[in-house]
Design a protein around this motif. Structure first.
Motif, PDB file in Angstrom:
ATOM      1  N   ASP A   5       0.798  -1.233   0.000  1.00  0.00           N
ATOM      2  CA  ASP A   5       0.000   0.000   0.000  1.00  0.00           C
ATOM      3  C   ASP A   5       0.833   1.287   0.000  1.00  0.00           C
ATOM      4  N   PRO A   6       1.993   1.320   0.681  1.00  0.00           N
ATOM      5  CA  PRO A   6       2.768   2.578   0.664  1.00  0.00           C
ATOM      6  C   PRO A   6       3.304   2.966  -0.708  1.00  0.00           C
ATOM      7  N   PHE A   7       3.274   2.062  -1.673  1.00  0.00           N
ATOM      8  CA  PHE A   7       3.855   2.347  -2.981  1.00  0.00           C
ATOM      9  C   PHE A   7       2.776   2.781  -3.964  1.00  0.00           C
ATOM     10  N   PRO A   8       3.046   3.808  -4.777  1.00  0.00           N
ATOM     11  CA  PRO A   8       2.082   4.207  -5.806  1.00  0.00           C
ATOM     12  C   PRO A   8       2.044   3.170  -6.926  1.00  0.00           C
ATOM     13  N   ILE A  61      15.523  -1.331 -15.346  1.00  0.00           N
ATOM     14  CA  ILE A  61      16.548  -0.291 -15.254  1.00  0.00           C
ATOM     15  C   ILE A  61      15.988   1.064 -15.685  1.00  0.00           C
ATOM     16  N   LYS A  62      15.265   1.088 -16.792  1.00  0.00           N
ATOM     17  CA  LYS A  62      14.774   2.366 -17.334  1.00  0.00           C
ATOM     18  C   LYS A  62      13.846   3.084 -16.361  1.00  0.00           C
ATOM     19  N   TYR A  63      12.979   2.319 -15.682  1.00  0.00           N
ATOM     20  CA  TYR A  63      11.970   2.943 -14.821  1.00  0.00           C
ATOM     21  C   TYR A  63      12.302   2.819 -13.332  1.00  0.00           C
ATOM     22  N   ASP A  64      13.554   2.484 -13.007  1.00  0.00           N
ATOM     23  CA  ASP A  64      14.004   2.411 -11.601  1.00  0.00           C
ATOM     24  C   ASP A  64      13.082   1.549 -10.749  1.00  0.00           C
ATOM     25  N   LEU A  65      12.818   0.337 -11.222  1.00  0.00           N
ATOM     26  CA  LEU A  65      11.893  -0.549 -10.512  1.00  0.00           C
ATOM     27  C   LEU A  65      12.571  -1.314  -9.381  1.00  0.00           C
ATOM     28  N   VAL A  66      13.902  -1.303  -9.357  1.00  0.00           N
ATOM     29  CA  VAL A  66      14.626  -1.957  -8.273  1.00  0.00           C
ATOM     30  C   VAL A  66      15.448  -0.912  -7.528  1.00  0.00           C
ATOM     31  N   HIS A  67      15.792  -1.222  -6.297  1.00  0.00           N
ATOM     32  CA  HIS A  67      16.538  -0.280  -5.454  1.00  0.00           C
ATOM     33  C   HIS A  67      17.997  -0.216  -5.900  1.00  0.00           C
ATOM     34  N   PRO A  68      18.639   0.966  -5.788  1.00  0.00           N
ATOM     35  CA  PRO A  68      20.064   1.071  -6.176  1.00  0.00           C
ATOM     36  C   PRO A  68      20.976   0.110  -5.422  1.00  0.00           C
ATOM     37  N   ASN A  69      20.571  -0.324  -4.224  1.00  0.00           N
ATOM     38  CA  ASN A  69      21.408  -1.226  -3.435  1.00  0.00           C
ATOM     39  C   ASN A  69      21.165  -2.696  -3.759  1.00  0.00           C
ATOM     40  N   GLN A  70      20.423  -2.967  -4.821  1.00  0.00           N
ATOM     41  CA  GLN A  70      20.251  -4.342  -5.281  1.00  0.00           C
ATOM     42  C   GLN A  70      21.278  -4.632  -6.369  1.00  0.00           C
ATOM     43  N   TYR A  91      10.632  -8.892  -7.204  1.00  0.00           N
ATOM     44  CA  TYR A  91       9.868  -9.351  -6.036  1.00  0.00           C
ATOM     45  C   TYR A  91      10.420  -8.756  -4.739  1.00  0.00           C
ATOM     46  N   ILE A  92      11.748  -8.716  -4.626  1.00  0.00           N
ATOM     47  CA  ILE A  92      12.369  -8.268  -3.380  1.00  0.00           C
ATOM     48  C   ILE A  92      12.517  -6.751  -3.320  1.00  0.00           C
ATOM     49  N   ALA A  93      12.311  -6.056  -4.457  1.00  0.00           N
ATOM     50  CA  ALA A  93      12.481  -4.601  -4.497  1.00  0.00           C
ATOM     51  C   ALA A  93      11.612  -3.866  -3.475  1.00  0.00           C
ATOM     52  N   PRO A  94      10.319  -4.218  -3.290  1.00  0.00           N
ATOM     53  CA  PRO A  94       9.529  -3.517  -2.267  1.00  0.00           C
ATOM     54  C   PRO A  94      10.090  -3.674  -0.860  1.00  0.00           C
ATOM     55  N   VAL A  95      10.694  -4.841  -0.566  1.00  0.00           N
ATOM     56  CA  VAL A  95      11.310  -5.030   0.751  1.00  0.00           C
ATOM     57  C   VAL A  95      12.457  -4.039   0.935  1.00  0.00           C
ATOM     58  N   MET A  96      13.280  -3.902  -0.102  1.00  0.00           N
ATOM     59  CA  MET A  96      14.388  -2.951  -0.047  1.00  0.00           C
ATOM     60  C   MET A  96      13.881  -1.519   0.143  1.00  0.00           C
ATOM     61  N   ASN A  97      12.847  -1.166  -0.604  1.00  0.00           N
ATOM     62  CA  ASN A  97      12.320   0.199  -0.513  1.00  0.00           C
ATOM     63  C   ASN A  97      11.673   0.469   0.839  1.00  0.00           C
ATOM     64  N   THR A 108      21.099   2.709   9.429  1.00  0.00           N
ATOM     65  CA  THR A 108      21.776   1.560   8.820  1.00  0.00           C
ATOM     66  C   THR A 108      21.585   1.613   7.307  1.00  0.00           C
ATOM     67  N   SER A 109      22.333   0.774   6.605  1.00  0.00           N
ATOM     68  CA  SER A 109      22.165   0.587   5.162  1.00  0.00           C
ATOM     69  C   SER A 109      21.975  -0.888   4.886  1.00  0.00           C
ATOM     70  N   LEU A 110      21.173  -1.205   3.883  1.00  0.00           N
ATOM     71  CA  LEU A 110      20.917  -2.592   3.488  1.00  0.00           C
ATOM     72  C   LEU A 110      21.396  -2.786   2.060  1.00  0.00           C
ATOM     73  N   LEU A 111      22.223  -3.801   1.856  1.00  0.00           N
ATOM     74  CA  LEU A 111      22.728  -4.164   0.536  1.00  0.00           C
ATOM     75  C   LEU A 111      22.310  -5.595   0.262  1.00  0.00           C
ATOM     76  N   LEU A 112      21.763  -5.841  -0.938  1.00  0.00           N
ATOM     77  CA  LEU A 112      21.251  -7.177  -1.251  1.00  0.00           C
ATOM     78  C   LEU A 112      21.815  -7.654  -2.585  1.00  0.00           C
ATOM     79  N   CYS A 113      22.368  -8.868  -2.576  1.00  0.00           N
ATOM     80  CA  CYS A 113      22.815  -9.527  -3.798  1.00  0.00           C
ATOM     81  C   CYS A 113      21.977 -10.787  -3.962  1.00  0.00           C
ATOM     82  N   VAL A 114      20.912 -10.670  -4.746  1.00  0.00           N
ATOM     83  CA  VAL A 114      19.922 -11.729  -4.951  1.00  0.00           C
ATOM     84  C   VAL A 114      19.293 -12.083  -3.600  1.00  0.00           C
ATOM     85  N   ASP A 115      19.710 -13.205  -2.966  1.00  0.00           N
ATOM     86  CA  ASP A 115      19.118 -13.587  -1.681  1.00  0.00           C
ATOM     87  C   ASP A 115      20.121 -13.499  -0.534  1.00  0.00           C
TER      88      ASP A 115
END
Length: 356
Positions: A76-79, A195-204, A311-317, A328-335
């Motif tokens: 819900d927090p995401f448009p 990539i074009k629409y920034d659908l994943v977090h930069p730290n992924q 799938y994991i992008a909303p968790v990062m955001n 803190t900062s969160l960095l994710l490489c796949v799982d």
């Protein structure tokens, strides 16, 4: 058709089709991965003495998230982004996807290798037929049953202290080759939009085009060194998401794709693609019957990395919406993830990581 030079593919199509052998009997790499000597596989402290018990254990392990409810309100927090068009595929997209396929990859139940498919697709009419098939799958919203059948070859993970538990092994999923090619075409499209629409977090990083594990290493190195320059110390907490690929919930995945602005025909296609998937387990020379795999995405599919990243992008955001308060900062490489905290005290960092 000429046989490939490599001994692994030293077979003609008619030799495979006319053989009484199963496709995995022809795979040298399967034969080379001999299972280590071990006692009976233990599950819930009970040994598996029958092959039927082993198949049940493997299936339950790799489908452990089956039937679990999810709360879609976390999105819900995401448009909801504006829906984007999905153009028809071009012949160039097919040939580009085919060029990236390794000729030594193992075939699935259809016996067709990349060597054979590349030779056949020198015919331009066949290229156009496959492009038309790919477009039809998306436009109609249907993934043929033939492409949903797979073989899960169970191989040991290297360096495990014991091989008496199912988690000491991993499944390598072999899919039908023509279906894999279409999946690669779809994956390339999704990667472009991602990539074009920034659908994943930069730290992924990892599984995302233009985001390699090197980028993750540079990010962490830069964070530590800038902390040193400011007289700060860095603590890092590393974690792994167990059974990540097999546990992706299909209802949540479709909801995420809608939120991210993918065309309704794409989400309708995935509603068909994700269900009624069947796999047969191969343990050494023993083979199970087909079993329905109703969660997750197959690790042999080109769609697995991109779908898991989306799938994991909303968790990062969601995490980084709270990052200011968490410090803190969160960095994710796949799982595989790392949570990083910085301050002048290691003890303070530990408390921050615990709170995070």
């Amino acid at each position: 058709m000429k046989a490939a030079k490599h001994k692994f593919f030293d077979l003609r199509i008619d030799e495979i089709a006319g053989s009484n052998k199963r496709p995995w009997d022809l795979m040298e790499w399967v034969k080379q991965h001999k299972l280590p000597a071990c006692e009976a596989i233990q599950y819930n402290r009970q040994p598996c003495h029958q092959m039927s018990d082993l198949w049940d254990v493997l299936h339950n392990t790799y489908n452990s998230a089956s039937g679990r409810e999810v709360d879609l309100s976390v999105l819900d927090p995401f448009p909801t982004l504006q829906e984007r068009d999905w153009p028809l595929f071009s012949a160039l997209e097919l040939t580009d996807a085919l060029a990236s396929c390794l000729s030594r990859s193992s075939p699935g139940p259809d016996h067709i290798t990349w060597v054979h498919l590349k030779a056949m697709l020198e015919n331009k009419k066949l290229v156009q037929l496959l492009v038309t098939l790919a477009d039809a799958c998306i436009c109609v919203g249907h993934w043929p049953k033939h492409f949903k059948d797979s073989i899960s070859v169970i191989i040991p993970k290297p360096g495990q202290p014991t091989y008496s538990t199912p988690k000491s092994f991993r499944p390598i999923v072999l899919l039908n080759t023509v279906g894999k090619l279409i999946e690669k075409m779809i994956s390339n499209r999704l990667q472009f939009d991602m990539i074009k629409y920034d659908l994943v977090h930069p730290n992924q990083v990892g599984g995302v085009h233009q985001r390699s594990t090197k980028d993750g290493g540079l990010f962490l190195t830069h964070l530590v060194r800038t902390g040193w320059a400011k007289g700060k110390k860095t603590n890092v907490l590393a974690f792994d998401i167990t059974q990540f690929f097999p546990s992706l919930n299909h209802a949540m995945l479709l909801a995420i794709l809608c939120k991210q602005g993918f065309s309704s025909i794409v989400t309708r296609f995935f509603a068909s693609y994700l269900v009624y998937q069947f796999t047969s387990y191969l343990w050494g020379l023993f083979w199970s019957g087909p079993r329905q795999a109703d969660v997750g995405v197959g690790q042999g599919s080109a769609l697995s990395p991109v779908l898991s990243a989306l799938y994991i992008a909303p968790v990062m955001n969601l995490y980084h919406m709270q990052a200011v308060a968490l410090i803190t900062s969160l960095l994710l490489c796949v799982d595989d993830g790392t949570v990083m905290a910085q301050s002048i005290s290691l003890d303070k960092n530990r408390k921050t990581l615990k709170d995070a």
